[in-house]
Design an enzyme around this catalytic site. Sequence first.
Site, PDB file in Angstrom:
ATOM      1  N   LYS A 153      -6.659   4.679 -19.889  1.00 58.08           N
ATOM      2  CA  LYS A 153      -6.884   5.007 -21.305  1.00 58.08           C
ATOM      3  C   LYS A 153      -5.701   4.516 -22.155  1.00 58.08           C
ATOM      4  O   LYS A 153      -5.456   3.342 -22.196  1.00 58.08           O
ATOM      5  CB  LYS A 153      -7.137   6.512 -21.449  1.00 58.08           C
ATOM      6  CG  LYS A 153      -8.074   7.092 -20.383  1.00 58.08           C
ATOM      7  CD  LYS A 153      -9.453   6.443 -20.369  1.00 58.08           C
ATOM      8  CE  LYS A 153     -10.316   7.084 -19.293  1.00 58.08           C
ATOM      9  NZ  LYS A 153     -11.558   6.360 -19.044  1.00 58.08           N
ATOM     10  N   ASP A 193      -3.431  17.452 -17.118  1.00 55.24           N
ATOM     11  CA  ASP A 193      -3.945  16.109 -17.393  1.00 55.24           C
ATOM     12  C   ASP A 193      -3.719  15.845 -18.882  1.00 55.24           C
ATOM     13  O   ASP A 193      -4.373  16.431 -19.738  1.00 55.24           O
ATOM     14  CB  ASP A 193      -5.435  16.034 -17.032  1.00 55.24           C
ATOM     15  CG  ASP A 193      -6.010  14.634 -17.230  1.00 55.24           C
ATOM     16  OD1 ASP A 193      -5.486  13.901 -18.086  1.00 55.24           O
ATOM     17  OD2 ASP A 193      -6.990  14.285 -16.546  1.00 55.24           O
ATOM     18  N   ARG A 253       0.823  -1.223   0.000  1.00 53.23           N
ATOM     19  CA  ARG A 253       0.000   0.000   0.000  1.00 53.23           C
ATOM     20  C   ARG A 253       0.853   1.268   0.000  1.00 53.23           C
ATOM     21  O   ARG A 253       0.429   2.305  -0.500  1.00 53.23           O
ATOM     22  CB  ARG A 253      -0.978   0.004   1.191  1.00 53.23           C
ATOM     23  CG  ARG A 253      -1.810   1.293   1.267  1.00 53.23           C
ATOM     24  CD  ARG A 253      -2.969   1.215   2.233  1.00 53.23           C
ATOM     25  NE  ARG A 253      -2.566   0.744   3.541  1.00 53.23           N
ATOM     26  CZ  ARG A 253      -1.942   1.480   4.471  1.00 53.23           C
ATOM     27  NH1 ARG A 253      -1.638   2.734   4.235  1.00 53.23           N
ATOM     28  NH2 ARG A 253      -1.620   0.958   5.642  1.00 53.23           N
ATOM     29  N   TYR A 260     -12.698  16.256 -17.667  1.00 53.19           N
ATOM     30  CA  TYR A 260     -13.503  15.047 -17.465  1.00 53.19           C
ATOM     31  C   TYR A 260     -14.585  15.337 -16.414  1.00 53.19           C
ATOM     32  O   TYR A 260     -14.319  16.041 -15.427  1.00 53.19           O
ATOM     33  CB  TYR A 260     -12.557  13.926 -17.020  1.00 53.19           C
ATOM     34  CG  TYR A 260     -13.279  12.718 -16.501  1.00 53.19           C
ATOM     35  CD1 TYR A 260     -14.152  12.006 -17.325  1.00 53.19           C
ATOM     36  CD2 TYR A 260     -13.111  12.284 -15.188  1.00 53.19           C
ATOM     37  CE1 TYR A 260     -14.831  10.909 -16.843  1.00 53.19           C
ATOM     38  CE2 TYR A 260     -13.782  11.179 -14.710  1.00 53.19           C
ATOM     39  CZ  TYR A 260     -14.646  10.497 -15.548  1.00 53.19           C
ATOM     40  OH  TYR A 260     -15.318   9.422 -15.070  1.00 53.19           O
TER      41      TYR A 260
HETATM   42  N1  PLP Z   1      -8.842  12.335 -16.906  1.00 55.77           N
HETATM   43  C1  PLP Z   1      -9.429  12.194 -18.103  1.00 55.77           C
HETATM   44  C2  PLP Z   1      -9.038  13.103 -19.224  1.00 55.77           C
HETATM   45  C3  PLP Z   1     -10.398  11.193 -18.298  1.00 55.77           C
HETATM   46  O1  PLP Z   1     -10.983  11.063 -19.492  1.00 55.77           O
HETATM   47  C4  PLP Z   1     -10.756  10.357 -17.207  1.00 55.77           C
HETATM   48  C5  PLP Z   1     -11.772   9.303 -17.349  1.00 55.77           C
HETATM   49  O2  PLP Z   1     -12.423   9.170 -18.353  1.00 55.77           O
HETATM   50  C6  PLP Z   1     -10.127  10.557 -15.978  1.00 55.77           C
HETATM   51  C7  PLP Z   1      -9.169  11.544 -15.855  1.00 55.77           C
HETATM   52  C8  PLP Z   1     -10.445   9.682 -14.803  1.00 55.77           C
HETATM   53  O3  PLP Z   1      -9.802   8.455 -14.998  1.00 55.77           O
HETATM   54  P1  PLP Z   1     -10.255   7.057 -14.316  1.00 55.77           P
HETATM   55  O4  PLP Z   1     -11.545   6.645 -14.962  1.00 55.77           O
HETATM   56  O5  PLP Z   1      -9.095   6.161 -14.600  1.00 55.77           O
HETATM   57  O6  PLP Z   1     -10.437   7.322 -12.867  1.00 55.77           O
END
Ligand code: PLP
Length: 388
Positions: free
Chosen positions: A206, A181, A57, A109
């Site tokens: 992704k 991001d 962890r 997101y």
């Molecule tokens: N950032 C982006 C650009 C995303 O598209 C997503 C999810 O679709 C996330 C973060 C969150 O990721 P997770 O679903 O792995 O928690």
Amino acid sequence: MEEERGLSTLCVHGGELKDAHGAPHTPLYDTTTFAFDSTADLLDVVEGRKSGALYTRYGLNPTIQSLEAKLALLEGAPSALAFGSGMAATAALFLAHGREGIVCIGDAYGGTLDLLQNQLPLLGIPTQLLLTREAERLGVLLGGSKKLVFFETPTNPALEIIDIRRMATLAHEFGALVAVDSTFASPVNQRPLAWGADIVVHSATKYLGGHSDLTAGALMGSEALLAPIRAWRSNLGQTIAAETAQLLARSLRTLVVRVERHNENAQAVARALRGHERVKTVFYPGLEDHPGHEIACRQMQGFGGMVTIDVQGDAAEATRIVDRLQWIKIAPSLGGVESLVTQPMTTTHHGLSVAERARRGITDTMIRLSIGLEDPDDLVSDLRQALR
Ligand code: PLP
């Protein structure tokens, strides 16, 4: 020196551990804890005098440590932290570095927006959301305390491009940190640290995972910035599982070849749909008339696998088109080998009010495509039959 190698070489060899049996890559250490010969040896690791395995962890597990070494190399970062999901990575970042306030620029997101708008304010964390076109107001919002500036580029779902160098320069003038991001781009297409960002965020679910079979997240940056995040990760129990870490490292070995093919296929689909009589707009940064094309040419090596279209008609008609697709499956994710489709209004941005969606330019007729690794002609003919 590993960091001087090309990206494909780093994907295959970066961070891999040599074991006593000659395994060609890091094996799975499917254990929660690690034993020591003596208390003195244990204390050396607990008190940081020696690096080593201790407890999964905490991230002190060789499979996780090896993955993190690879992730860091791919973004040109000194350090990386791996998480159980992209949201876990984002949340830990906000809790560790956003307590004085977070300014989010542009679209993001839906889960990230929900966290910023509805949950972090419950903890007394001030958050402000700017549209991309309002980014110039950043300076006004940053005066005073040391804030965190956060944005995605390309953005979700309209694939706007935010100038990383410009935003980083502006934010740094006010002593703010900048986190990007970069999920939609992957390190193959964009390396935000090289443009002045302080921390890179990935939903590894992704493109990094790439096969729609794992959920994970990552942060990359300097050890000084990641150290406080590591403490949140440990105590919130957000560390990636060793099994997932091994699967993610397996996927990263093919990242460059996959993403290059995503780029080619998406470009082919975007060009084929442009000018189609049922399509009002094609959003793809690789098209010369995309408003962010010039910045994308500068800060990206490829334009990515995401294409968004806005179709003629109303929401029901857009849904009919989506429902008629055969190869391209309806699912709320992206970045996998298979092509996927979503309507932002039914999935990623479903939680936003109609007014907020309208303010952000997210229409009911927008369809977001994650272009996979199929033959591009098959994808184009699937889209053409659905649009017909
Ligand atoms: N950032 C982006 C650009 C995303 O598209 C997503 C999810 O679709 C996330 C973060 C969150 O990721 P997770 O679903 O792995 O928690």
